[in-house]
Design a protein around this motif. Structure first.
Motif, mmCIF file in Angstrom:
data_model
loop_
_atom_site.group_PDB
_atom_site.id
_atom_site.type_symbol
_atom_site.label_atom_id
_atom_site.label_comp_id
_atom_site.label_asym_id
_atom_site.label_seq_id
_atom_site.Cartn_x
_atom_site.Cartn_y
_atom_site.Cartn_z
ATOM 1 N N PHE A 146 0.804 -1.214 0.000
ATOM 2 C CA PHE A 146 0.000 0.000 0.000
ATOM 3 C C PHE A 146 0.839 1.267 0.000
ATOM 4 N N ALA A 147 2.113 1.122 -0.382
ATOM 5 C CA ALA A 147 3.043 2.250 -0.528
ATOM 6 C C ALA A 147 3.025 3.174 0.701
ATOM 7 N N LEU A 148 3.129 2.559 1.870
ATOM 8 C CA LEU A 148 3.139 3.312 3.118
ATOM 9 C C LEU A 148 4.565 3.652 3.527
ATOM 10 N N SER A 149 4.708 4.624 4.381
ATOM 11 C CA SER A 149 6.028 4.984 4.904
ATOM 12 C C SER A 149 6.438 3.936 5.941
ATOM 13 N N PRO A 150 7.644 3.421 5.843
ATOM 14 C CA PRO A 150 8.083 2.399 6.794
ATOM 15 C C PRO A 150 8.464 2.948 8.169
ATOM 16 N N GLU A 151 8.649 4.231 8.270
ATOM 17 C CA GLU A 151 9.107 4.801 9.539
ATOM 18 C C GLU A 151 7.935 5.143 10.438
ATOM 19 N N PRO A 152 8.070 5.024 11.717
ATOM 20 C CA PRO A 152 9.228 4.569 12.501
ATOM 21 C C PRO A 152 9.188 3.080 12.802
ATOM 22 N N PHE A 154 9.428 0.280 11.039
ATOM 23 C CA PHE A 154 10.299 -0.709 10.400
ATOM 24 C C PHE A 154 11.544 -0.990 11.245
ATOM 25 N N GLY A 155 12.234 0.055 11.646
ATOM 26 C CA GLY A 155 13.463 -0.128 12.434
ATOM 27 C C GLY A 155 13.206 -0.817 13.758
ATOM 28 N N TRP A 156 12.151 -0.392 14.452
ATOM 29 C CA TRP A 156 11.796 -1.030 15.719
ATOM 30 C C TRP A 156 11.429 -2.490 15.494
ATOM 31 N N GLY A 157 10.730 -2.756 14.413
ATOM 32 C CA GLY A 157 10.337 -4.129 14.100
ATOM 33 C C GLY A 157 11.525 -5.024 13.846
ATOM 34 N N VAL A 158 12.489 -4.520 13.083
ATOM 35 C CA VAL A 158 13.697 -5.312 12.803
ATOM 36 C C VAL A 158 14.390 -5.683 14.110
ATOM 37 N N TYR A 159 14.611 -4.681 14.955
ATOM 38 C CA TYR A 159 15.324 -4.948 16.218
ATOM 39 C C TYR A 159 14.499 -5.818 17.166
ATOM 40 N N GLY A 160 13.200 -5.590 17.221
ATOM 41 C CA GLY A 160 12.342 -6.388 18.090
ATOM 42 C C GLY A 160 12.307 -7.854 17.679
ATOM 43 N N VAL A 161 12.129 -8.096 16.381
ATOM 44 C CA VAL A 161 12.084 -9.476 15.882
ATOM 45 C C VAL A 161 13.450 -10.137 16.066
ATOM 46 N N ALA A 162 14.524 -9.414 15.784
ATOM 47 C CA ALA A 162 15.862 -9.980 15.969
ATOM 48 C C ALA A 162 16.093 -10.363 17.430
ATOM 49 N N LEU A 163 15.728 -9.477 18.343
ATOM 50 C CA LEU A 163 15.923 -9.749 19.768
ATOM 51 C C LEU A 163 15.091 -10.943 20.222
ATOM 52 N N LEU A 164 13.809 -10.968 19.886
ATOM 53 C CA LEU A 164 12.965 -12.103 20.273
ATOM 54 C C LEU A 164 13.474 -13.416 19.671
ATOM 55 N N THR A 165 13.946 -13.358 18.442
ATOM 56 C CA THR A 165 14.461 -14.563 17.793
ATOM 57 C C THR A 165 15.706 -15.069 18.509
ATOM 58 N N LEU A 166 16.608 -14.163 18.878
ATOM 59 C CA LEU A 166 17.822 -14.565 19.605
ATOM 60 C C LEU A 166 17.494 -15.107 20.989
ATOM 61 N N VAL A 167 16.553 -14.481 21.681
ATOM 62 C CA VAL A 167 16.157 -14.970 23.007
ATOM 63 C C VAL A 167 15.506 -16.346 22.888
ATOM 64 N N SER A 168 14.659 -16.533 21.883
ATOM 65 C CA SER A 168 14.030 -17.825 21.650
ATOM 66 C C SER A 168 15.084 -18.888 21.328
ATOM 67 N N MET A 169 16.056 -18.527 20.511
ATOM 68 C CA MET A 169 17.134 -19.453 20.172
ATOM 69 C C MET A 169 17.879 -19.878 21.438
ATOM 70 N N ALA A 170 18.200 -18.914 22.280
ATOM 71 C CA ALA A 170 18.922 -19.207 23.521
ATOM 72 C C ALA A 170 18.089 -20.101 24.441
ATOM 73 N N ALA A 171 16.790 -19.848 24.521
ATOM 74 C CA ALA A 171 15.921 -20.651 25.383
ATOM 75 C C ALA A 171 15.869 -22.106 24.913
ATOM 76 N N TYR A 172 15.736 -22.313 23.608
ATOM 77 C CA TYR A 172 15.720 -23.678 23.086
ATOM 78 C C TYR A 172 17.080 -24.350 23.265
ATOM 79 N N PHE A 173 18.127 -23.579 23.053
ATOM 80 C CA PHE A 173 19.469 -24.138 23.217
ATOM 81 C C PHE A 173 19.670 -24.571 24.670
ATOM 82 N N TRP A 174 19.244 -23.738 25.623
ATOM 83 C CA TRP A 174 19.358 -24.063 27.037
ATOM 84 C C TRP A 174 18.533 -25.312 27.374
ATOM 85 N N ARG A 175 17.337 -25.371 26.820
ATOM 86 C CA ARG A 175 16.469 -26.537 27.044
ATOM 87 C C ARG A 175 17.117 -27.800 26.492
ATOM 88 N N TRP A 176 17.717 -27.698 25.325
ATOM 89 C CA TRP A 176 18.370 -28.849 24.708
ATOM 90 C C TRP A 176 19.578 -29.290 25.532
#
Length: 182
Positions: A146-152, A154-176
């Motif tokens: 829909f040709a919307l502006s990505p700000e603000p 997009f940046g928060w989303g990238v960092y939020g998803v990256a952080l949650l993904t890393l925390v999830s990875m660590a949790a599964y690794f710890w469980r394993w």
């Protein structure tokens, strides 16, 4: 309507999500953003629907316990790879998402090969991570469609998803590690 009339509806919905993956990737590759966005929303909603139906009507199955996370991984990994290839999301984010899923699959395979299989049971952080990945992908596709502006967001989303993904990875690794008695 009785639960028995639904049969394996949750599993059929999950299979539909798997079938939609190539269509979404094809729409992203051809930059048909509106179609990609709409099909992705259907796939994302199907993830919520199959789980709700399975719980509400006690239709949980062993097949569903394997199919649902497989469909989630196929959908999200494929979408993020396609979005990275089209330079729509940072490659680094996609690498983190793919690495997490490969680590989880690898850990389950190693446990199984060593005859110490783990139960397929998503962690709360994993559910939050999946929801965030779906929401962010929908946001990105909506921005493109829909040709919307990505700000603000997009940046928060990238960092939020990256952080949650890393925390999830660590949790599964710890469980394993705990499960394998490393």
């Amino acid at each position: 309507m009785q639960a028995s009339n639904f049969g394996s509806l949750p599993n059929l919905i999950t299979l539909l999500r798997l079938v939609l993956v190539p269509a979404i990737v094809a729409m992203i590759a051809s930059q048909r953003w509106v179609a990609a966005c709409l099909i992705f929303l259907v796939a994302g909603l199907s993830d919520a629907a199959d789980g709700w139906i399975a719980k509400q009507f006690n239709l949980r199955t062993e097949l569903g316990a394997y199919l649902d996370p497989l469909a989630d991984k196929a959908l999200l990994v494929s979408i993020y790879v396609a979005l990275a290839i089209t330079r729509t999301v940072p490659v680094t984010l996609t690498i983190i998402i793919v690495a997490r899923d490969l680590m989880i699959i690898g850990a389950f395979m190693v446990a199984w090969l060593l005859q110490k299989p783990m139960r397929v049971e998503p962690l709360l952080i994993s559910k939050l991570n999946t929801a965030a990945q779906i929401a962010f992908a929908a946001l990105v596709l909506g921005i493109k469609a829909f040709a919307l502006s990505p700000e603000p967001w997009f940046g928060w989303g990238v960092y939020g998803v990256a952080l949650l993904t890393l925390v999830s990875m660590a949790a599964y690794f710890w469980r394993w590690i705990h499960h394998m008695e490393v």
